[in-house]
Design a protein around this motif. Structure first.
Motif, mmCIF file in Angstrom:
data_model
loop_
_atom_site.group_PDB
_atom_site.id
_atom_site.type_symbol
_atom_site.label_atom_id
_atom_site.label_comp_id
_atom_site.label_asym_id
_atom_site.label_seq_id
_atom_site.Cartn_x
_atom_site.Cartn_y
_atom_site.Cartn_z
ATOM 1 N N LEU A 163 10.822 -4.177 -3.035
ATOM 2 C CA LEU A 163 9.892 -3.234 -1.991
ATOM 3 C C LEU A 163 10.484 -1.443 -2.909
ATOM 4 C CD1 LEU A 163 9.453 -3.563 1.387
ATOM 5 C CD2 LEU A 163 8.048 -3.999 -0.388
ATOM 6 N N ASN A 164 12.055 -1.571 -2.663
ATOM 7 C CA ASN A 164 11.931 -1.018 -4.123
ATOM 8 C C ASN A 164 11.843 -0.715 -5.313
ATOM 9 O OD1 ASN A 164 13.803 0.494 -1.233
ATOM 10 N ND2 ASN A 164 15.467 -1.001 -2.044
ATOM 11 N N LEU A 165 11.808 -1.869 -6.140
ATOM 12 C CA LEU A 165 11.364 -1.911 -7.013
ATOM 13 C C LEU A 165 9.691 -1.277 -7.577
ATOM 14 C CD1 LEU A 165 12.927 -5.116 -8.020
ATOM 15 C CD2 LEU A 165 13.516 -2.176 -8.265
ATOM 16 N N VAL A 166 8.998 -2.289 -6.810
ATOM 17 C CA VAL A 166 7.387 -1.181 -7.030
ATOM 18 C C VAL A 166 7.411 0.323 -6.419
ATOM 19 C CG1 VAL A 166 5.497 -1.792 -5.312
ATOM 20 C CG2 VAL A 166 6.510 -3.154 -5.688
ATOM 21 N N GLN A 167 8.647 0.288 -5.063
ATOM 22 C CA GLN A 167 8.830 2.299 -5.094
ATOM 23 C C GLN A 167 8.616 3.199 -6.478
ATOM 24 O OE1 GLN A 167 10.619 3.189 -1.534
ATOM 25 N NE2 GLN A 167 10.985 5.413 -2.338
ATOM 26 N N ARG A 168 9.569 2.323 -7.096
ATOM 27 C CA ARG A 168 10.043 3.239 -8.580
ATOM 28 C C ARG A 168 8.785 2.824 -9.030
ATOM 29 N NH1 ARG A 168 15.115 0.539 -10.668
ATOM 30 N NH2 ARG A 168 14.505 2.769 -12.161
ATOM 31 N N MET A 169 8.160 1.766 -8.797
ATOM 32 C CA MET A 169 6.712 1.968 -10.188
ATOM 33 C C MET A 169 5.985 2.594 -9.785
ATOM 34 S SD MET A 169 4.314 -1.483 -11.379
ATOM 35 C CE MET A 169 3.597 -0.968 -9.562
ATOM 36 N N VAL A 170 5.156 2.678 -8.297
ATOM 37 C CA VAL A 170 4.076 3.998 -7.875
ATOM 38 C C VAL A 170 5.324 4.956 -8.442
ATOM 39 C CG1 VAL A 170 3.645 4.238 -6.060
ATOM 40 C CG2 VAL A 170 3.604 2.251 -6.381
ATOM 41 N N GLU A 171 6.468 5.394 -8.051
ATOM 42 C CA GLU A 171 6.556 7.242 -8.190
ATOM 43 C C GLU A 171 5.993 7.265 -9.240
ATOM 44 O OE1 GLU A 171 10.588 7.128 -7.089
ATOM 45 O OE2 GLU A 171 10.135 7.322 -5.550
ATOM 46 N N PHE A 178 -2.535 4.349 -3.669
ATOM 47 C CA PHE A 178 -2.864 3.011 -3.945
ATOM 48 C C PHE A 178 -2.276 1.751 -3.874
ATOM 49 C CE2 PHE A 178 -1.397 6.126 -6.943
ATOM 50 C CZ PHE A 178 -2.075 6.357 -8.334
ATOM 51 N N THR A 179 -2.720 0.667 -3.756
ATOM 52 C CA THR A 179 -2.917 -0.599 -3.572
ATOM 53 C C THR A 179 -2.056 -1.717 -4.623
ATOM 54 O OG1 THR A 179 -4.792 -0.292 -2.010
ATOM 55 C CG2 THR A 179 -3.906 -2.499 -2.596
ATOM 56 N N LEU A 216 1.370 -1.215 0.149
ATOM 57 C CA LEU A 216 -0.027 0.331 0.337
ATOM 58 C C LEU A 216 0.905 1.075 -0.198
ATOM 59 C CD1 LEU A 216 -1.493 -2.312 1.687
ATOM 60 C CD2 LEU A 216 -3.045 0.010 2.539
ATOM 61 N N ALA A 217 0.756 2.332 -1.352
ATOM 62 C CA ALA A 217 1.409 3.312 -0.988
ATOM 63 C C ALA A 217 0.800 3.914 -0.674
ATOM 64 C CB ALA A 217 2.262 3.651 -2.498
ATOM 65 N N VAL A 218 1.173 5.097 -0.229
ATOM 66 C CA VAL A 218 0.048 6.131 0.873
ATOM 67 C C VAL A 218 0.811 7.612 -0.119
ATOM 68 C CG1 VAL A 218 -0.982 7.444 2.561
ATOM 69 C CG2 VAL A 218 -0.486 4.680 2.520
ATOM 70 N N ASP A 262 4.028 9.229 0.205
ATOM 71 C CA ASP A 262 4.598 9.776 1.403
ATOM 72 C C ASP A 262 4.988 8.525 1.949
ATOM 73 O OD1 ASP A 262 3.676 11.766 3.602
ATOM 74 O OD2 ASP A 262 2.672 9.207 4.452
ATOM 75 N N ARG A 263 4.612 7.281 1.750
ATOM 76 C CA ARG A 263 5.451 5.749 2.133
ATOM 77 C C ARG A 263 4.742 5.017 1.602
ATOM 78 N NH1 ARG A 263 1.040 7.782 5.736
ATOM 79 N NH2 ARG A 263 -1.001 6.663 6.853
ATOM 80 N N ILE A 264 5.440 3.834 2.185
ATOM 81 C CA ILE A 264 4.904 2.895 2.249
ATOM 82 C C ILE A 264 4.805 1.240 3.199
ATOM 83 C CG2 ILE A 264 5.422 0.370 0.635
ATOM 84 C CD1 ILE A 264 5.189 2.460 -1.193
ATOM 85 N N GLU A 265 2.939 0.754 3.156
ATOM 86 C CA GLU A 265 3.273 0.116 4.112
ATOM 87 C C GLU A 265 2.549 -1.507 3.387
ATOM 88 O OE1 GLU A 265 3.317 0.908 7.039
ATOM 89 O OE2 GLU A 265 3.022 3.556 6.753
ATOM 90 N N THR A 266 2.910 -2.494 4.878
ATOM 91 C CA THR A 266 2.734 -3.825 3.789
ATOM 92 C C THR A 266 0.914 -4.502 4.676
ATOM 93 O OG1 THR A 266 4.076 -4.616 5.665
ATOM 94 C CG2 THR A 266 4.599 -4.544 3.661
ATOM 95 N N ASN A 267 0.919 -3.081 6.050
ATOM 96 C CA ASN A 267 -0.142 -3.677 6.821
ATOM 97 C C ASN A 267 -1.313 -2.759 6.735
ATOM 98 O OD1 ASN A 267 -1.585 -3.828 8.744
ATOM 99 N ND2 ASN A 267 -0.654 -4.499 10.376
ATOM 100 N N PRO A 268 -2.770 -2.837 6.584
ATOM 101 C CA PRO A 268 -3.973 -2.891 5.682
ATOM 102 C C PRO A 268 -3.694 -1.213 7.059
ATOM 103 C CG PRO A 268 -4.618 -4.192 4.752
ATOM 104 C CD PRO A 268 -2.717 -4.989 6.065
ATOM 105 N N ARG A 269 -3.834 -1.109 8.291
ATOM 106 C CA ARG A 269 -4.427 -1.135 9.700
ATOM 107 C C ARG A 269 -2.608 0.593 9.275
ATOM 108 N NH1 ARG A 269 -3.761 -4.987 14.454
ATOM 109 N NH2 ARG A 269 -1.418 -5.192 13.953
ATOM 110 N N PHE A 270 -2.163 0.156 8.842
ATOM 111 C CA PHE A 270 -1.201 1.046 8.874
ATOM 112 C C PHE A 270 -0.947 2.391 8.013
ATOM 113 C CE2 PHE A 270 1.984 -1.809 11.292
ATOM 114 C CZ PHE A 270 1.518 -1.432 12.787
ATOM 115 N N ALA A 271 -2.492 2.130 6.779
ATOM 116 C CA ALA A 271 -2.133 2.695 6.100
ATOM 117 C C ALA A 271 -3.177 3.638 5.954
ATOM 118 C CB ALA A 271 -2.705 1.773 4.572
#
Length: 373
Positions: free
Chosen positions: A179-187, A143-144, A129-131, A208-217
Motif C-alpha cells: 500500500l505504501n509503494l502504491v501510495q507513492r506512485m499515486v502521489e 484513482f483506481t 482506490l485512491a481518493v 485524501d485516503r487510500i481504500e480497498t473497498n469501493p463502498r468506502f470510496a
C-alpha cells in the motif's frame, strides 16, 4: 345372403370414412387453434435490455440500457479535456520512468462518461482506490489501480527480475509495504495531473485516503455522471491499468474553460469589433442644445401665444448657458458671437465635476486607496 368377405369390406369402408371425417375435423380445429406463445431465451433478453458482454467491451449500449443512459453528458462537449489528458500521458511517461528507473510506456485507452454507481459496481477486485481532493474546485476525484499494476510496481521497486511476470497472490489483503509503494506512485501521478491542469486552471490535488473497498470510496451520488479516463502502463513485460474518475460536479468550476476549442479562446468577445465600435462612437454626430432659460407657464398662457409676441428671459447677457444632449446636462458656457455665428464658450464641464465627486466618494470609502492615488 351376404358372405363374410362382403361384410369385412363394408366394415373397412366405414372405418376409412370415419378416419377421413376425423382428419377433416382435426384440420378445421387446427386452423382455428391460436399459435403457441414464443418464449424469449436468455440471450434475447440480455440483448433487449442491453447487457450483452460484447457490447459492454466495445463501449456500445443497446436496448433499454441505451435509453436509460442517454441522459449522460458526453465528454466530447468538453474538448479541452482531451488536451489535458494527452498532456497527462506525456508527463506520466517521464515521471514514472524516473520513479521506477525502468522503461515505462503510458497510453490513453479511452475517455467515457459513466454513472458513479455503475463504475463502483464494475471495479474488478482486488484493487486500490485512491481518493484525492481538488482544493480550488472544492470537490473530490478518484484513482483506481488494478491488481496487475500493483504487483508490477511492487516487483519493480523491490528489484524483481526483468523478463518474468510479477507473482500474484490471490485471496489475501494488500500488505502495508504494498500500500505504501502504491501510495507513492499515486502521489507521483497526482503531481502530473496537477501539472496537466496548470495551463488551464491552477489547482492543488492532494491525496485524501487510500481504500480497498469501493463502498468506502463514495465521493458522489450513485446516479451522478462522471468522466472515466483509462490509462495503460506498460513496463516491458509487466504492467497494468490505472483509471481516473472525475465527477462532473468536480469539473463544474472550470466548465467554461473546458468548453474551449483551443487554449485561450475568448467567448462572446471580439477585440477587432470592439476597436471598430469605439472608432465609430468617437466620430458619431449628436445633437447639442444650448438652453438659455427655463420657465413654467400655465397651459392657458401658452395657448394665448401670438405671432410676434416677445418672451422675456430671466438670464442676463453674461449668465451661464446650460449645454444638453438628449436631456442630459454636459457642460455650462457663456453665449457670444463669432463672425456671423452665435457661439457658446465652455466655462466648466459638469462631467468632470461628477467624475471628481465620484473619485472623492471612493477615496472616502477606501482611505488606503485614496492615499495610494
Amino acid at each position: 345372403m351376404a358372405t363374410v368377405d362382403e361384410i369385412d369390406q363394408d366394415e373397412m369402408a366405414a372405418a376409412m370414412a370415419a378416419m377421413e371425417d376425423e382428419e377433416e375435423d382435426g384440420a378445421k380445429e387446427a386452423s382455428f387453434r391460436p399459435a403457441p406463445e414464443r418464449v424469449l431465451n436468455q440471450d434475447e433478453i440480455d440483448s433487449l435490455l442491453g447487457f450483452e458482454v460484447e457490447n459492454e467491451q466495445v463501449g456500445e449500449r443497446t436496448g433499454i440500457k441505451a435509453i436509460i443512459n442517454s441522459a449522460l453528458v458526453s465528454y466530447e462537449r468538453l474538448p479541452m479535456l482531451e488536451i489535458v489528458f494527452d498532456r497527462l500521458v506525456r508527463l506520466m511517461t517521464t515521471s514514472l520512468r524516473n520513479f521506477t528507473s525502468d522503461n515505462v510506456e503510458v497510453s490513453l485507452d479511452n475517455i467515457s462518461s459513466i454513472r458513479f454507481g455503475d463504475y463502483l459496481n464494475s471495479i474488478p477486485l482486488p484493487a486500490v482506490l485512491a481518493v484525492f481532493r481538488a482544493k480550488e474546485w472544492d470537490n473530490y476525484g478518484m484513482f483506481t489501480v488494478d491488481s496487475n499494476l500493483i504487483y508490477s510496481i511492487v516487483d519493480v521497486l523491490l528489484g524483481g527480475r526483468r523478463g518474468t511476470a510479477a507473482m500474484r497472490i490471490e485471496g489475501r489483503p494488500y500488505t502495508t509495504i504494498e500500500l505504501n509503494l502504491v501510495q507513492r506512485m499515486v502521489e507521483v501521478v497526482l503531481q502530473d495531473a496537477q501539472a496537466a491542469f496548470e495551463p488551464l486552471s491552477p489547482v492543488t490535488l492532494e491525496l485524501d485516503r487510500i481504500e480497498t473497498n469501493p463502498r468506502f470510496a463514495a465521493i458522489a451520488r450513485p446516479a451522478n455522471a462522471a468522466i472515466l479516463v483509462k490509462l495503460r502502463i506498460d513496463m516491458e513485460d509487466r504492467g497494468g491499468r490505472i483509471e481516473m474518475l472525475l465527477p462532473y460536479a468536480t469539473l463544474e468550476p472550470i466548465r467554461e474553460l473546458l468548453l474551449q476549442m483551443f487554449m485561450g479562446e475568448k467567448f462572446g468577445r471580439d477585440s477587432i469589433w470592439e476597436s471598430h465600435l469605439a472608432t465609430e462612437l468617437w466620430s458619431t454626430k449628436v445633437p447639442l442644445e444650448a438652453v438659455l432659460d427655463e420657465q413654467k407657464l400655465s397651459l392657458r398662457d401658452v395657448m394665448d401665444f401670438k405671432v410676434g409676441q416677445t418672451l422675456m428671459l430671466n438670464n442676463g447677457p453674461d449668465a451661464l448657458v446650460e449645454m444638453r444632449c438628449g436631456g442630459v446636462s454636459l457642460a455650462q458656457g457663456r453665449i457670444g458671437r463669432m463672425s456671423n455665428n452665435v457661439a457658446v464658450r465652455i466655462e466648466n464641464g459638469i462631467k468632470k465635476k461628477i467624475h471628481a465627486d465620484a473619485t472623492e466618494t471612493g477615496a472616502a470609502a477606501n482611505p488606503q486607496a485614496g492615499a495610494r492615488k
